[in-house]
Every structure is written in structure tokens, then in C-alpha cells.
Design a protein around this motif. Structure first.
Motif, short mmCIF file in Angstrom:
data_model
loop_
_atom_site.label_atom_id
_atom_site.label_comp_id
_atom_site.label_asym_id
_atom_site.label_seq_id
_atom_site.Cartn_x
_atom_site.Cartn_y
_atom_site.Cartn_z
N VAL A 33 -2.44 -1.13 -6.60
CA VAL A 33 -1.37 -1.56 -5.70
C VAL A 33 -0.57 -2.64 -6.41
CG1 VAL A 33 -0.88 -2.59 -3.44
CG2 VAL A 33 -2.83 -1.07 -3.71
N PRO A 92 0.80 -1.24 0.00
CA PRO A 92 0.00 0.00 0.00
C PRO A 92 0.83 1.28 0.00
CG PRO A 92 -0.93 -1.57 1.54
CD PRO A 92 0.38 -2.14 1.07
N ALA A 126 1.20 2.43 -3.67
CA ALA A 126 -0.05 2.51 -4.42
C ALA A 126 -0.10 3.81 -5.22
CB ALA A 126 -1.24 2.44 -3.49
#
Length: 167
Positions: A30, A22, A25
Motif C-alpha cells: 500500500v 487501500p 494497493a
């Protein structure tokens, strides 16, 4: 293939997917760390080994994501089959070869799943395609970075050297 090394890689990929992915991302896209492991296995081993590895990684993703067994196990199995067909065409120890393998594997895994989710939740077709492409591109970048470390552990992982892959 050394399955103990594969289990360690699968667990590390799952932890990295939950904890680290994450951070990289872009929007909702992601990078998929398990796909990088899957591409490394599929590009260096036979079809049966790649299918077992893909299904196992997908099942681990399903169980760690709380969705129950099913969708990712099937999609990762398809990704293993698609990526395994490119086995003799790429050099997986080179960043470009690993990036291409990761892009194809991520596209094969996330495009059908994204289309199902787009139809189910009313998201447009092009939004699903764009999201799948973004995940595949991010995963390809991660695969390019992982090419050299995977080339170093090739011997203890029991993966075939490149001269055998091209034969």
C-alpha cells in the motif's frame, strides 16, 4: 516551518492512509501517504525540523494503527534523516525529484521494519525486501503526483524555496 499547516497535513495524511490508500494497493503493498508528507518536509527544511516531523508522523501512524508507540516513530525518524541528506540534490517541486525523495524515504522506513516482521513471522528475506520495494515504488508514484500541490503550498507552509535549498 508553519507547524499548524504540518498538523493539518499530518491529519489529512493519516485519514488518507486509512481511507484511500487501500484502494491503490498492489497485492499487500500500500502506498504510504505519511511518507509523502515526510519527504516534502525533509527535502525543504532543516535536519531538526525534519526529524521532529518524521517522529511525529511515525507516532501518529503507530497510534492510528493500534500497535502502540514505537516502531513507526523510529523508522520515520530514520527516514527523515536519510531523506534530509538529499536536501540539496533534488528539486522537490518537480515530480521526479519528489518521487526519488519519496522512494528513498519509504525504503528507509519500510525495509528495516519489513525485515523485523519477516524474521518474526517467518516470512522469507526476499519477500520482505520485495514488499518494501513495492511500498517504496507505490509511494514514489504518489509523491510524483503530490509534487506540484506541495510546491504551491510551500509559501504558507514555511518551506524554503529551491534556490535556498541548493545554496
Amino acid at each position: 516551518m508553519n507547524w499548524l499547516i504540518f498538523i493539518v497535513l499530518a491529519v489529512l495524511a493519516t485519514i488518507a492512509q486509512i481511507a484511500l490508500a487501500p484502494l491503490f494497493a498492489v497485492g499487500r503493498a500500500v502506498p504510504d501517504v505519511a511518507i509523502v508528507v515526510l519527504a516534502a518536509v525533509a527535502l525543504r527544511t532543516g535536519r531538526n525540523t525534519a526529524c521532529i516531523a518524521g517522529w511525529s508522523l511515525g507516532l501518529l501512524r503507530d497510534l492510528s494503527g493500534g500497535s502502540g508507540p514505537g516502531p513507526f516513530a523510529l523508522m520515520f525518524l530514520i527516514a527523515a534523516l536519510v531523506t534530509g541528506t538529499m536536501r540539496g540534490m533534488l528539486f522537490p517541486s518537480r515530480p521526479l525529484g519528489m518521487a526519488i525523495g519519496c522512494f528513498v524515504a519509504a525504503w528507509a522506513a519500510h525495509a528495516p521494519y519489513g525485515m523485523v516482521l519477516a524474521a518474526r513471522y517467518g516470512v522469507g528475506f526476499w519477500d520482505g525486501v520485495g514488499h518494501s520495494l513495492a511500498v517504496a515504488a507505490l509511494t514514489a508514484g504518489l509523491g510524483a503526483l503530490a509534487a506540484r500541490p506541495f510546491a504551491r503550498i510551500r509559501g504558507i507552509a514555511g518551506w524554503a524555496p529551491e534556490r535556498e535549498l541548493l545554496a
